[in-house]
Every structure is written in C-alpha cells, then in structure tokens.
Design a protein around this motif. Structure first.
Motif, PDB file in Angstrom:
ATOM      1  N   ILE A  60      -8.106   0.273   2.489  1.00  0.00           N
ATOM      2  CA  ILE A  60      -8.905   1.039   1.538  1.00  0.00           C
ATOM      3  C   ILE A  60      -8.020   2.116   0.925  1.00  0.00           C
ATOM      4  O   ILE A  60      -7.340   2.853   1.637  1.00  0.00           O
ATOM      5  CB  ILE A  60     -10.128   1.684   2.216  1.00  0.00           C
ATOM      6  CG1 ILE A  60     -11.065   0.605   2.770  1.00  0.00           C
ATOM      7  CG2 ILE A  60     -10.877   2.576   1.245  1.00  0.00           C
ATOM      8  CD1 ILE A  60     -12.264   1.145   3.516  1.00  0.00           C
ATOM      9  N   ARG A  61      -8.047   2.194  -0.380  1.00  0.00           N
ATOM     10  CA  ARG A  61      -7.329   3.238  -1.082  1.00  0.00           C
ATOM     11  C   ARG A  61      -8.240   3.879  -2.115  1.00  0.00           C
ATOM     12  O   ARG A  61      -9.047   3.195  -2.751  1.00  0.00           O
ATOM     13  CB  ARG A  61      -6.074   2.694  -1.783  1.00  0.00           C
ATOM     14  CG  ARG A  61      -4.929   2.347  -0.834  1.00  0.00           C
ATOM     15  CD  ARG A  61      -4.405   3.563  -0.117  1.00  0.00           C
ATOM     16  NE  ARG A  61      -3.233   3.289   0.716  1.00  0.00           N
ATOM     17  CZ  ARG A  61      -3.274   2.866   1.970  1.00  0.00           C
ATOM     18  NH1 ARG A  61      -4.440   2.637   2.562  1.00  0.00           N
ATOM     19  NH2 ARG A  61      -2.163   2.656   2.654  1.00  0.00           N
ATOM     20  N   TYR A  62      -8.071   5.188  -2.261  1.00  0.00           N
ATOM     21  CA  TYR A  62      -8.911   5.925  -3.209  1.00  0.00           C
ATOM     22  C   TYR A  62      -8.366   5.767  -4.625  1.00  0.00           C
ATOM     23  O   TYR A  62      -7.156   5.590  -4.831  1.00  0.00           O
ATOM     24  CB  TYR A  62      -8.966   7.409  -2.828  1.00  0.00           C
ATOM     25  CG  TYR A  62     -10.175   8.107  -3.400  1.00  0.00           C
ATOM     26  CD1 TYR A  62     -11.406   8.032  -2.755  1.00  0.00           C
ATOM     27  CD2 TYR A  62     -10.106   8.812  -4.597  1.00  0.00           C
ATOM     28  CE1 TYR A  62     -12.522   8.651  -3.279  1.00  0.00           C
ATOM     29  CE2 TYR A  62     -11.218   9.433  -5.129  1.00  0.00           C
ATOM     30  CZ  TYR A  62     -12.426   9.361  -4.466  1.00  0.00           C
ATOM     31  OH  TYR A  62     -13.529   9.962  -5.002  1.00  0.00           O
ATOM     32  N   ASP A  63      -9.264   5.811  -5.575  1.00  0.00           N
ATOM     33  CA  ASP A  63      -8.926   5.754  -6.996  1.00  0.00           C
ATOM     34  C   ASP A  63      -7.778   6.710  -7.309  1.00  0.00           C
ATOM     35  O   ASP A  63      -7.883   7.920  -7.130  1.00  0.00           O
ATOM     36  CB  ASP A  63     -10.175   6.135  -7.801  1.00  0.00           C
ATOM     37  CG  ASP A  63      -9.972   6.077  -9.287  1.00  0.00           C
ATOM     38  OD1 ASP A  63      -9.094   6.810  -9.787  1.00  0.00           O
ATOM     39  OD2 ASP A  63     -10.697   5.336  -9.967  1.00  0.00           O
ATOM     40  N   ALA A  64      -6.653   6.166  -7.769  1.00  0.00           N
ATOM     41  CA  ALA A  64      -5.440   6.972  -7.975  1.00  0.00           C
ATOM     42  C   ALA A  64      -5.642   8.076  -9.010  1.00  0.00           C
ATOM     43  O   ALA A  64      -5.207   9.214  -8.813  1.00  0.00           O
ATOM     44  CB  ALA A  64      -4.280   6.075  -8.400  1.00  0.00           C
ATOM     45  N   SER A  65      -6.306   7.747 -10.121  1.00  0.00           N
ATOM     46  CA  SER A  65      -6.450   8.754 -11.175  1.00  0.00           C
ATOM     47  C   SER A  65      -7.259   9.950 -10.696  1.00  0.00           C
ATOM     48  O   SER A  65      -7.084  11.071 -11.190  1.00  0.00           O
ATOM     49  CB  SER A  65      -7.116   8.142 -12.417  1.00  0.00           C
ATOM     50  OG  SER A  65      -8.425   7.704 -12.137  1.00  0.00           O
ATOM     51  N   ASP A  66      -8.157   9.718  -9.719  1.00  0.00           N
ATOM     52  CA  ASP A  66      -8.947  10.819  -9.167  1.00  0.00           C
ATOM     53  C   ASP A  66      -8.154  11.663  -8.178  1.00  0.00           C
ATOM     54  O   ASP A  66      -8.623  12.712  -7.740  1.00  0.00           O
ATOM     55  CB  ASP A  66     -10.199  10.274  -8.478  1.00  0.00           C
ATOM     56  CG  ASP A  66     -11.202   9.694  -9.466  1.00  0.00           C
ATOM     57  OD1 ASP A  66     -11.049   9.953 -10.664  1.00  0.00           O
ATOM     58  OD2 ASP A  66     -12.122   8.979  -9.038  1.00  0.00           O
ATOM     59  N   PRO A  70       0.810  -1.223   0.000  1.00  0.00           N
ATOM     60  CA  PRO A  70       0.000   0.000   0.000  1.00  0.00           C
ATOM     61  C   PRO A  70       0.842   1.270   0.000  1.00  0.00           C
ATOM     62  O   PRO A  70       0.459   2.272  -0.605  1.00  0.00           O
ATOM     63  CB  PRO A  70      -0.816  -0.131   1.292  1.00  0.00           C
ATOM     64  CG  PRO A  70      -0.852  -1.590   1.585  1.00  0.00           C
ATOM     65  CD  PRO A  70       0.443  -2.146   1.083  1.00  0.00           C
ATOM     66  N   GLN A  71       2.019   1.214   0.654  1.00  0.00           N
ATOM     67  CA  GLN A  71       2.889   2.391   0.696  1.00  0.00           C
ATOM     68  C   GLN A  71       3.406   2.764  -0.695  1.00  0.00           C
ATOM     69  O   GLN A  71       3.587   3.938  -1.004  1.00  0.00           O
ATOM     70  CB  GLN A  71       4.076   2.145   1.636  1.00  0.00           C
ATOM     71  CG  GLN A  71       3.684   1.873   3.082  1.00  0.00           C
ATOM     72  CD  GLN A  71       3.499   0.399   3.362  1.00  0.00           C
ATOM     73  OE1 GLN A  71       2.989  -0.334   2.529  1.00  0.00           O
ATOM     74  NE2 GLN A  71       3.916  -0.038   4.554  1.00  0.00           N
ATOM     75  N   VAL A  72       3.636   1.740  -1.530  1.00  0.00           N
ATOM     76  CA  VAL A  72       4.104   2.007  -2.893  1.00  0.00           C
ATOM     77  C   VAL A  72       2.984   2.623  -3.716  1.00  0.00           C
ATOM     78  O   VAL A  72       3.212   3.533  -4.530  1.00  0.00           O
ATOM     79  CB  VAL A  72       4.626   0.713  -3.556  1.00  0.00           C
ATOM     80  CG1 VAL A  72       5.075   0.980  -4.995  1.00  0.00           C
ATOM     81  CG2 VAL A  72       5.773   0.131  -2.744  1.00  0.00           C
TER      82      VAL A  72
END
Length: 429
Positions: A381-387, A212-214
């Motif tokens: 949980i991670r948010y959509d990167a492109s957003d 997740p850190q990457v």
C-alpha cells in the motif's frame, strides 16, 4: 437636570458596554462551536453533518463546517491572516506537512493517547501519516484508488473479459474501438483542483513499473521529477489519454468534463464508454438508481510488471488541529472512536481504516471487497504521491503539468518545470 441627564447617559453607556463585553468574552464562542474546514462540498456537507450529529447531541458543542473546492488556496490565506479553523480535513498530506513544519499544527501525541491510536488504526495506516516522525492527524476516511469501474452487462453483451494485465487492458481497448465503441471515460475538471485525476493515473502506473522503494524515493525527492521512471509513467498514461479514439471527447473532453460526471457514460445505452479508472468515492456520483455489483462493478487496475504484482494506491482525508481548545479536543476524542467511522462506512463511497469497523457495516459487496483489501496487512500500500509532495508541487505544478501534457505540450519541459518548482519549494523552506 443636565447633570442628571449626563448621569443617566453614562449609566446607559456603561450598561451597554458591559452587555457587549459579556457577549464577546474570550473563549465563549469556542465553548459552543468547533470550526472545521475541508474539501467536501455538496453532498459531502450533509455527510459531515451526519457524522458529527451524535457528538453535538451528546456535548451540545456545534461543529461549523466550511467546505471549499479551493481548500489548498483558502486555508493558507486563513492561517497566514491568523484566522485558522480549529480543525482541518486535509486531502493532501503534503499540505498538512507544510503547516506542521511551520509549527502551525498541534502534534497528536499532545491530544490523544498511544492506546487510542493503536486501538483505532493498524501500524500500516499509522506509518502512512507522520511528518518527520511526528503524527499530526488522524484518519477520517480513506479511498482505494487502484480501481477500474465497468458495467458487467455491457461487457457480457460484447463478450469482453475483465483484463488482469496492462497488455490485456490495451488489447481490450483496441477491441472496443474496433467494435465502434469508446474504451475510456476520463474527466479532469475539478475547480481549482483540476488535474488531480491525471496525477492518480501517473502514480498508479509508477507503482506498477518501479520497485516500491523507487516510488518512495520519488515521494521524498531522492530522485528528480524528470527521472526516466517518471517520464515513462507519463508516456504510458499518454497511450490512453492522447489517443482520441480511446477517450470520450478526446483531449478536450478530458480537460472539460467534471470528474464526477465522467463515469456517467458507463450507464448510457449504448455505453458511451466501457471503463473508468477512479477511486472508491466515485460511486457517490453515480445516478441514484445504479446498483453496485449489478449495474457496475470493479476490477483492480492491472499489473504492468508481473514481478511487482498489483499494489494499492490510496488516498484519504486526515484531520489535524490548528487551535488547541477543550472543545476541539473533545471532537478529536469523538472522531477517533468507532462511532463516526461506522457512520462513514454506511455512506456510499466511503471506507474507514478503523480496525473496529465491521465489514458488515458497508452497504454493498463491492465496497466490502475494497475495505477488505485496504485492511489487509499483506498488500503493498502506498499513499497518493501528489498528496505527499510539498503543496507547491502536489497541489500545484504536478496538477498543471498533467493538464499541459494532455494539451500536447513538451513532456521534457513539463517535467523539468515541475522539478524546478520542487527545488524552489525546498529553498522556500
């Protein structure tokens, strides 16, 4: 007589001027209307009207909603011309961050109290939204993206088992092809936003192949876009998207089929496809007679690296304020209350992160399972990167880059061009 006529004309002119002035007094329109812009169109417009109806009934303030699928293009033009909406419903937090850093948005701490925020959202969700440690928006609704939709009946008829790993999913895809079927339906077409569907695939794969850190380093541009981890995610997506036997219509179908129409092949007899990776909201595009849990169900987008488990990729819509008016503040007070979120929870394909919304409000078991996952504090949980990327990248070169990749263009060149666009965006800031 002439003087009398002049006097009458002057009187009429002054009366008309006073009347016109009275009709356009500064602030009078804002006391009746709050303007809101977002990406929701079609049925989405009716949903917004449904959500704000109690607010208008209680206050008399009308909400004028403008929906556009060219949001990322139209909104900056409106802001630059000095005519922003009062509020905007952002699907891309990166685009919202651009406006926040330019001083165009009102910090939430000036509008809502800490108690209002903590009563509505968990720290998990509040931590996903800040821009440089300052909150500029509140959640409207969210989507769980790490889902694969399938027909239980179609699986049962063929004896297919739900895969729990990437390797099992690829083996199932091969079996479906051997049986004369097509495993996947994928559609990129989305007007000016064409390509976002592919970026979701890349992001889900990234979460399953790197720590997740990457992923966070990627979001923050602490590793370049042409990093080997990003290239690997594209190539893994390519094992599905670039295989003409795997996808309805092959590369041409991926690029030309409207994303909302793409899953309809699941319901053909015999099935036109057997699996469709897409977010919560796609159920609102299903045929009206489709029953969730019976005609269609979900399984989590499978694990690739067992050590990383099954993280959750999420997206959503967040409301931010451009014009600080008393009426816009009243609407924000309403939108952080539980009432609009309960209305949204009852709409097919919607999930609310609001803590006070009961799971029983959701209309079906499939959606309740998704909401329960999203409200858990145990999941990664991670948010959509492109957003989260700068607008020029997240709603620009990343979208076009994944289209170019499916078209067969050189991946190294694509990733290098996206990286250059990000560096250019930094220089521009």
């Amino acid at each position: 007589m002439f003087i009398q006529k002049i006097g009458k004309l002057t009187f009429l002119y002054l009366s008309l001027l006073i009347l016109l002035t009275a009709c356009s007094l500064p602030g009078e329109q804002s006391s009746q209307t709050v303007t809101l812009m977002g990406t929701l169109t079609g049925k989405g417009i009716q949903e917004v009207q449904q959500v704000v109806a109690p607010f208008t009934e209680a206050t008399g303030i009308k909400v004028k909603y403008e929906g556009t699928d060219a949001f990322a293009t139209v909104l900056p033009v409106r802001v630059d011309s000095g005519n922003p909406p009062d509020l905007a419903l952002f699907p891309q937090l990166g685009l919202m961050a651009d406006f926040a850093r330019d001083g165009k948005l009102i910090p939430i701490e000036q509008i809502l109290s800490p108690a209002q925020l903590s009563d509505a959202f968990s720290q998990n969700w509040l931590k996903l939204a800040p821009v440089d440690d300052t909150l500029y928006g509140i959640w409207y609704r969210v989507y769980l993206k790490s889902l694969v939709w399938y027909s239980p009946a179609a699986f049962a008829e063929k004896g297919y088992q739900v895969p729990t790993t990437w390797d099992e999913m690829m083996a199932l895809s091969d079996q479906i092809v051997a049986d004369g079927g097509v495993p996947w339906c994928i559609g990129f077409a989305s007007g000016d936003a064409t390509g976002w569907v592919g970026t979701d695939w890349i992001e889900d794969i990234m979460l399953r192949t790197v720590e997740p850190q990457v992923y966070d380093q990627w979001v923050n541009h602490e590793i370049p876009f042409n990093h080997p981890a990003v290239k690997n995610a594209f190539e893994k997506f390519g094992t599905i998207a670039l295989n003409p036997k795997y996808v309805v219509g092959g590369k041409t179908g991926i690029q030309s089929i409207f994303f909302g129409d793409s899953p309809k092949s699941l319901f053909d007899q015999p099935p036109g496809c057997y699996m469709h990776r897409q977010a919560t909201f796609i159920s609102s595009f299903f045929p009206e007679d489709v029953v969730l849990g019976k005609d269609v169900d979900i399984f989590p987008f499978p694990s690739i690296n067992p050590d990383l488990g099954v993280p959750l990729l999420v997206g959503g819509q967040i409301i931010a304020m451009f014009n600080d008016t008393p009426e816009a503040r009243q609407l924000m007070d309403y939108l952080i209350s539980v009432q609009p979120h309960e209305i949204l929870a009852g709409i097919k394909g919607s999930i609310s992160p609001h803590k006070q919304v009961s799971l029983e409000v959701y209309p079906d078991e499939v959606t309740r399972r998704q909401a329960k996952l999203l409200l858990s504090d145990d999941e990664i949980i991670r948010y959509d990167a492109s957003d989260l990327f700068p607008g020029a990248v997240g709603t620009g070169t990343f979208w076009t880059g994944v289209i170019d990749y499916v078209s067969g263009k050189d991946l190294d060149r694509i990733l290098r061009d996206i990286e250059v666009s990000w560096l250019d965006a930094k220089v521009g800031n």
